[in-house]
Design a protein around this motif. Structure first.
Motif, PDB file in Angstrom:
ATOM      1  N   ILE A   1     -63.726  37.272 -24.063  1.00  0.00           N
ATOM      2  CA  ILE A   1     -63.938  37.756 -22.457  1.00  0.00           C
ATOM      3  C   ILE A   1     -64.037  36.413 -21.640  1.00  0.00           C
ATOM      4  O   ILE A   1     -63.377  36.597 -20.652  1.00  0.00           O
ATOM      5  N   LEU A   2     -64.561  35.169 -22.160  1.00  0.00           N
ATOM      6  CA  LEU A   2     -64.639  33.965 -21.275  1.00  0.00           C
ATOM      7  C   LEU A   2     -63.096  33.597 -21.095  1.00  0.00           C
ATOM      8  O   LEU A   2     -62.702  33.197 -20.084  1.00  0.00           O
ATOM      9  N   ILE A   3     -62.300  33.509 -22.112  1.00  0.00           N
ATOM     10  CA  ILE A   3     -60.966  32.973 -22.184  1.00  0.00           C
ATOM     11  C   ILE A   3     -60.186  34.002 -21.464  1.00  0.00           C
ATOM     12  O   ILE A   3     -59.348  33.515 -20.562  1.00  0.00           O
ATOM     13  N   VAL A   4     -59.944  35.372 -21.707  1.00  0.00           N
ATOM     14  CA  VAL A   4     -59.129  36.283 -21.203  1.00  0.00           C
ATOM     15  C   VAL A   4     -59.776  36.209 -19.337  1.00  0.00           C
ATOM     16  O   VAL A   4     -58.664  36.369 -18.664  1.00  0.00           O
ATOM     17  N   GLY A   5     -60.903  35.993 -18.910  1.00  0.00           N
ATOM     18  CA  GLY A   5     -61.216  36.092 -17.815  1.00  0.00           C
ATOM     19  C   GLY A   5     -60.778  34.985 -16.987  1.00  0.00           C
ATOM     20  O   GLY A   5     -60.103  35.251 -16.032  1.00  0.00           O
TER      21      GLY A   5
ATOM     22  N   PHE B   1     -52.531  44.081 -15.071  1.00  0.00           N
ATOM     23  CA  PHE B   1     -53.345  43.150 -15.642  1.00  0.00           C
ATOM     24  C   PHE B   1     -54.544  44.058 -16.252  1.00  0.00           C
ATOM     25  O   PHE B   1     -55.343  43.409 -17.131  1.00  0.00           O
ATOM     26  N   GLY B   2     -54.560  45.399 -16.524  1.00  0.00           N
ATOM     27  CA  GLY B   2     -55.335  46.014 -17.360  1.00  0.00           C
ATOM     28  C   GLY B   2     -54.790  45.855 -18.680  1.00  0.00           C
ATOM     29  O   GLY B   2     -55.458  45.677 -19.584  1.00  0.00           O
ATOM     30  N   ILE B   3     -53.512  46.385 -18.743  1.00  0.00           N
ATOM     31  CA  ILE B   3     -53.124  46.238 -20.146  1.00  0.00           C
ATOM     32  C   ILE B   3     -53.051  45.011 -20.721  1.00  0.00           C
ATOM     33  O   ILE B   3     -53.061  44.644 -21.921  1.00  0.00           O
ATOM     34  N   GLY B   4     -52.581  43.973 -20.052  1.00  0.00           N
ATOM     35  CA  GLY B   4     -52.497  42.675 -20.380  1.00  0.00           C
ATOM     36  C   GLY B   4     -53.731  42.003 -20.964  1.00  0.00           C
ATOM     37  O   GLY B   4     -53.833  41.384 -21.891  1.00  0.00           O
ATOM     38  N   SER B   5     -54.786  42.363 -19.910  1.00  0.00           N
ATOM     39  CA  SER B   5     -56.088  41.681 -20.512  1.00  0.00           C
ATOM     40  C   SER B   5     -56.883  42.438 -21.909  1.00  0.00           C
ATOM     41  O   SER B   5     -57.032  41.930 -22.756  1.00  0.00           O
ATOM     42  N   MET B   6     -56.100  43.848 -22.183  1.00  0.00           N
ATOM     43  CA  MET B   6     -56.705  44.519 -23.650  1.00  0.00           C
ATOM     44  C   MET B   6     -55.613  44.031 -24.619  1.00  0.00           C
ATOM     45  O   MET B   6     -56.224  43.665 -25.502  1.00  0.00           O
ATOM     46  N   VAL B   7     -54.456  43.594 -24.396  1.00  0.00           N
ATOM     47  CA  VAL B   7     -53.588  43.271 -25.346  1.00  0.00           C
ATOM     48  C   VAL B   7     -53.924  41.901 -25.779  1.00  0.00           C
ATOM     49  O   VAL B   7     -54.169  41.392 -27.093  1.00  0.00           O
TER      50      VAL B   7
END
Length: 133
Positions: free
Chosen positions: A65-69, A94-100
């Motif tokens: 979460i830290l890196i993705v955020g 950005f929703g799909i990108g963050s999940m992937v």
């Protein structure tokens, strides 16, 4: 005077982190430590190293979460300023990108934390060994 051998680290942290990020055994660097998406094997299939001591718990999720955020927020701001997209476009991209990205990073972070624990002899790794300080 202490000899150079007494300062030798037989479990270098950098090497263990690198092997962990590749989801390889921190001891031998050959065997895969995960037998499914996030399940750590009890022993390395290559060298037999006991990996059952690992206690990664919530650490991999926190680091992911830290890196993705830290990657997603500046990219979202830049994309919004450059293209002025609608809310649904931002959610989809950005929703799909963050999940992937999270799905890719999560096992890597778990491997890295197992490697760190093994290197530093945490939670029973290296139990029974004589360690010279």
């Amino acid at each position: 005077m202490q000899s150079h051998d007494e300062y030798h680290d037989d479990r270098p942290l950098g090497r263990s982190i690198g092997r962990g990020l590749r989801c390889l055994c921190p001891a031998c660097g050959k065997g895969r430590i995960l037998h499914s998406y996030l399940k750590v094997r009890d022993t390395c299939p290559s060298c037999g190293e006991d990996l059952s001591h690992q206690r990664a718990d919530d650490g991999p999720a926190y680091l992911t979460i830290l890196i993705v955020g830290h990657l997603a927020i500046p990219m979202m701001a830049a994309y919004f300023i450059a293209f002025r997209p609608g809310p649904w476009e931002m959610i989809w991209i950005f929703g799909i990108g963050s999940m992937v990205l999270s799905a890719i990073l999560l096992p890597l972070m778990k491997g890295m934390l197992v490697g760190i624990q093994w290197s530093r002899r945490m939670h029973g790794f290296g139990e029974g060994e004589i360690v010279h300080d």
